[in-house]
Design an enzyme around this catalytic site. Structure first.
Site, short mmCIF file in Angstrom:
data_model
loop_
_atom_site.label_atom_id
_atom_site.label_comp_id
_atom_site.label_asym_id
_atom_site.label_seq_id
_atom_site.Cartn_x
_atom_site.Cartn_y
_atom_site.Cartn_z
CE LYS A 13 -60.52 -11.90 -36.48
NZ LYS A 13 -59.06 -12.62 -37.47
CG ASP A 141 -63.02 -13.48 -38.88
OD1 ASP A 141 -62.69 -14.64 -39.10
OD2 ASP A 141 -62.64 -12.73 -39.42
#
Length: 294
Positions: A13, A141
């Site tokens: 990410k 997250d």
């Protein structure tokens, strides 16, 4: 998936921009983030078995906890708790290809891929929103990483990371990821922040690689200054990437991984080769992010 096993990529990410805009009473920071997902990452392989097992392989297996503190096992157990019944035993194999504590979502992405894989293997039928709600209890997250592992769609994430919206017109990016082995603690970076009430991220507006890089130059990573107090040499990595004709370079997340965007994949590969020849022990990955859908 063959009915007995599932393999999923847990993609890196990349925080292309990260603005810290405030702090809640519970201590969570409010963020504006532009996030893309790479075709480089860890791998999660899960298969049905007679007893639960968990093992880790790969370049960065050392330091990965093998007990219930691991987010992968927390994800497995959260699904079992939600359904309140015995779900079949599984063997989970994590191939750890991303550095630990490196600002590119490793542990959260691993847990997200685990939720998706077990949802398939156990035939639970949960939608992405249901999985995201479950994941949010494991970490801020998790919702965005679930979307990343499911489709790779680039996102704007706000709040503590749970307010998600897809980004239009984001091109696929030729990118280089670099980490010299420095592990930076996210809590320590947030503790070192000098300012927690910063201007919001500009509304994303771009239609090409050139306009995207122009937009990114008007954004920030508000964690960079704090990370530099803990690991000053991050600045050298950014200078090094810019010296290889990167269109844009920045630190991802809380660090210490830095990324650089290049005009072509060939340019990214050439920069990777040049850096590997000088720094063979570093994590250096030429990769490509997923662009906007449609």
């Amino acid at each position: 998936m063959d009915g007995q096993s599932v393999t999923r990529l847990a993609p890196a990410k990349i925080n292309l921009a990260l603005h810290v805009t405030g702090r809640r009473d519970d201590g969570y920071h409010l963020l504006d983030m532009l996030v893309a997902f790479a075709d480089t990452g860890d791998l999660i392989h899960i298969e049905k078995s007679k007893a639960d097992q968990f093992y880790v392989s790969g370049r960065y297996k050392d330091g990965v906890p093998l007990n219930s503190g691991n987010l992968v096992l927390k994800a497995r157990d959260a699904l079992r708790e939600k359904f309140g019944r015995v779900l079949p035993a599984v063997t989970i194999h994590l191939e750890k290809n991303l550095p630990i504590a490196s600002g590119i979502g490793g542990g959260s992405s691993d847990a997200a891929a685990t939720l998706l894989a077990l949802n398939d293997l156990w035939e639970l039928g949960l939608g992405l929103d249901e999985l995201a709600a479950l994941g949010l209890a494991l970490g801020a997250d998790l919702p965005m990483c679930l979307h990343g592992a499911a489709s790779g769609t680039p996102l704007v994430a706000r709040g503590i990371g749970e307010e998600l919206s897809p980004v239009a017109h984001m091109p696929a990016l030729s990118m280089l990821l670099v980490n010299d082995g420095t592990a930076v603690s996210t809590p320590e970076v947030f503790r070192a922040l000098q300012s927690r009430d910063n201007p919001a991220m500009p509304q994303p507006a771009f239609h090409s690689l050139e306009s995207l890089c122009r937009y990114l130059r008007a954004t920030r990573n508000d964690l960079l200054g704090a990370a530099l107090t803990l690991a000053p040499h991050i600045a050298q990595k950014l200078d090094m990437l810019r010296g290889h004709q990167a269109l844009h370079a920045q630190m991802s997340g809380s660090g210490a991984t830095c990324f650089a965007i290049f005009a072509t994949q060939e340019d990214a590969e050439q920069a990777a080769m040049a850096l590997r020849s000088k720094h063979p022990g570093w994590f250096i990955a030429a990769t490509r992010t997923t662009g906007s859908q449609g």
